[in-house]
Design an enzyme around this catalytic site. Structure first.
Site, mmCIF file in Angstrom:
data_model
loop_
_atom_site.group_PDB
_atom_site.id
_atom_site.type_symbol
_atom_site.label_atom_id
_atom_site.label_comp_id
_atom_site.label_asym_id
_atom_site.label_seq_id
_atom_site.Cartn_x
_atom_site.Cartn_y
_atom_site.Cartn_z
ATOM 1 N N LEU A 64 -71.812 13.572 -24.073
ATOM 2 C CA LEU A 64 -70.667 13.004 -24.815
ATOM 3 C C LEU A 64 -69.502 12.467 -23.863
ATOM 4 O O LEU A 64 -69.269 13.192 -22.726
ATOM 5 C CB LEU A 64 -70.288 13.640 -26.013
ATOM 6 C CG LEU A 64 -71.255 14.008 -27.064
ATOM 7 C CD1 LEU A 64 -71.002 14.977 -27.892
ATOM 8 C CD2 LEU A 64 -72.210 13.001 -27.541
ATOM 9 N N PRO A 65 -68.865 11.283 -24.431
ATOM 10 C CA PRO A 65 -67.686 10.805 -23.293
ATOM 11 C C PRO A 65 -66.544 11.896 -23.213
ATOM 12 O O PRO A 65 -66.536 12.054 -21.745
ATOM 13 C CB PRO A 65 -67.134 9.524 -24.248
ATOM 14 C CG PRO A 65 -68.333 9.120 -24.977
ATOM 15 C CD PRO A 65 -68.958 10.586 -25.430
ATOM 16 N N THR A 95 -68.379 15.983 -19.633
ATOM 17 C CA THR A 95 -66.984 16.362 -18.720
ATOM 18 C C THR A 95 -65.934 16.421 -19.542
ATOM 19 O O THR A 95 -65.288 15.324 -20.006
ATOM 20 C CB THR A 95 -66.790 15.219 -17.519
ATOM 21 O OG1 THR A 95 -67.880 15.349 -16.713
ATOM 22 C CG2 THR A 95 -65.440 15.897 -16.680
ATOM 23 N N LYS A 170 -65.717 20.913 -12.092
ATOM 24 C CA LYS A 170 -66.023 19.351 -12.262
ATOM 25 C C LYS A 170 -64.708 18.632 -12.317
ATOM 26 O O LYS A 170 -64.504 17.409 -11.778
ATOM 27 C CB LYS A 170 -66.675 19.137 -13.433
ATOM 28 C CG LYS A 170 -67.001 17.629 -13.916
ATOM 29 C CD LYS A 170 -67.820 16.928 -13.233
ATOM 30 C CE LYS A 170 -68.039 15.466 -13.525
ATOM 31 N NZ LYS A 170 -68.814 14.761 -12.566
ATOM 32 N N LYS A 245 -59.870 9.611 -17.660
ATOM 33 C CA LYS A 245 -60.163 10.704 -18.721
ATOM 34 C C LYS A 245 -60.066 11.990 -17.711
ATOM 35 O O LYS A 245 -59.434 12.852 -17.773
ATOM 36 C CB LYS A 245 -61.368 10.635 -19.552
ATOM 37 C CG LYS A 245 -61.589 12.069 -20.379
ATOM 38 C CD LYS A 245 -62.920 12.458 -20.426
ATOM 39 C CE LYS A 245 -63.854 12.130 -19.342
ATOM 40 N NZ LYS A 245 -65.216 12.774 -19.431
#
Ligand code: NAD
Length: 292
Positions: A64-65, A95, A170, A245
């Site tokens: 998902l975003p 992420t 990440k 983001k």
């Protein structure tokens, strides 16, 4: 194995298709009809909701975003955790914030469920080729248990540490990637302003100490490299808003720890300006066109 796959976007769709190709039964769900159609065309079974995706699954994978999408999907009375078979293994590849990853994994634990964070690197090309790098946070035994599944989508599977550690790696990696992309754009513009051919410049720097992933494999200057977003009008790939983001995740994490990330902060401001100029949905290499 029955696998539920939620989030069939630029990354999730090719990842789910690789699981299908490996012989798994994959049931998928996304909010966008065109993504569901593409998944069905590839032989996937389409579910009518996220919870339906998970109903008979041994493993559920989410792609998902951002943090809020993961919280919305998993938590709450109508969320996945409240409605899933306790034997289902949960793998979140989105992420997101390490803190949110830990909180959702901990909520899963209170329901008797096991959840790992497993964000990826390698872009859409890596997702299609099944060569992603996975950075996994969770118990060692669980990581070994899911390794054969992840190997169908990736080439390098790393156990980063406990819950949330995959996301922390990440965040560090993408802060570096975002900075490298901006530095690459700047160097290419300087060379072009001097009358250099950007392809010649890129070829030389790729064999010199300025070498980096953005320059070598994801060149931001249109026409230098085939099959990268820059040569396709910056369509697809990794969106500016997703990079923004990730820059936010890095600077927020640094703030929590009083760590110093001045280049990360500057990069965040530059991606923000580029997004505000209406480029949020373009690939992040379009920052090559940022007007300052
Ligand atoms: P994307 O926007 O293309 O795909 C996300 C998908 O999730 C969309 O199709 C959206 O409709 C779907 N979605 C959102 N909420 C949902 C819900 N409640 N139920 C079902 N589906 C839902 O994004 P992407 O590029 O595939 O990236 C996904 C994640 O992977 C992000 O966290 C991103 O930061 C990360 N990532 C992306 C890349 C890349 O190159 N694109 C590389 C590495 C990591």
């Amino acid at each position: 194995m029955n696998i539920g796959f939620i989030g069939l976007g630029n990354m999730g769709l090719p990842m789910a298709i690789n699981l299908l190709k490996a012989g798994h039964h994959v049931t998928g769900f996304d909010l966008v009809q065109s993504q569901l159609d593409a998944f069905a065309t590839a032989g996937g079974k389409v579910a009518t909701s996220a919870n339906a995706t998970a109903s008979n699954a041994d493993v559920v994978i989410t792609m998902l975003p951002a943090s809020r999408h993961v919280e919305d999907l998993y938590l709450g009375d109508s969320g996945l955790l409240a409605n899933i078979n306790p034997k289902t293994l949960l793998i979140d590849c989105s992420t997101i914030s390490p803190k949110v990853a830990q909180a959702v994994a901990s909520a899963a634990k209170t329901k008797g469920l096991v959840m790992v964070d497993a964000p990826v690197s390698g872009g859409t090309a890596g997702a299609q080729a099944g060569t992603l790098t996975f950075m996994v946070g969770g118990e060692n035994s669980v990581v070994e248990c899911i390794r054969p599944i992840l190997e169908k989508m990736g080439k390098n599977i790393f156990h980063a540490g406990g819950s949330g550690a995959g996301q922390t790696v990440k965040v560090c990696n993408n802060m570096l990637l975002g900075i490298q992309m901006l530095g690459t754009c700047e160097a290419l513009h300087l060379g072009i302003a001097n009358g250099l051919d950007p392809k010649v410049l890129s070829d030389i720097m790729s064999k010199s100490s300025g070498r980096n992933w953005a320059l070598e494999l994801y060149n931001p200057c249109p026409g230098v490299m085939e099959n990268v977003p820059a040569s396709k009008g910056y369509a697809g790939g990794f969106g500016v808003d997703l990079m923004l983001k990730d820059m936010g995740l890095a600077t927020e994490n640094a703030q929590d720890l009083a760590a110093s990330v001045p280049l990360g902060q500057l990069a965040q401001q530059l991606y923000e300006a580029h997004s505000k100029a209406g480029n949020g949905q373009l690939d992040f290499s379009s920052v090559f066109n940022l007007k300052k």
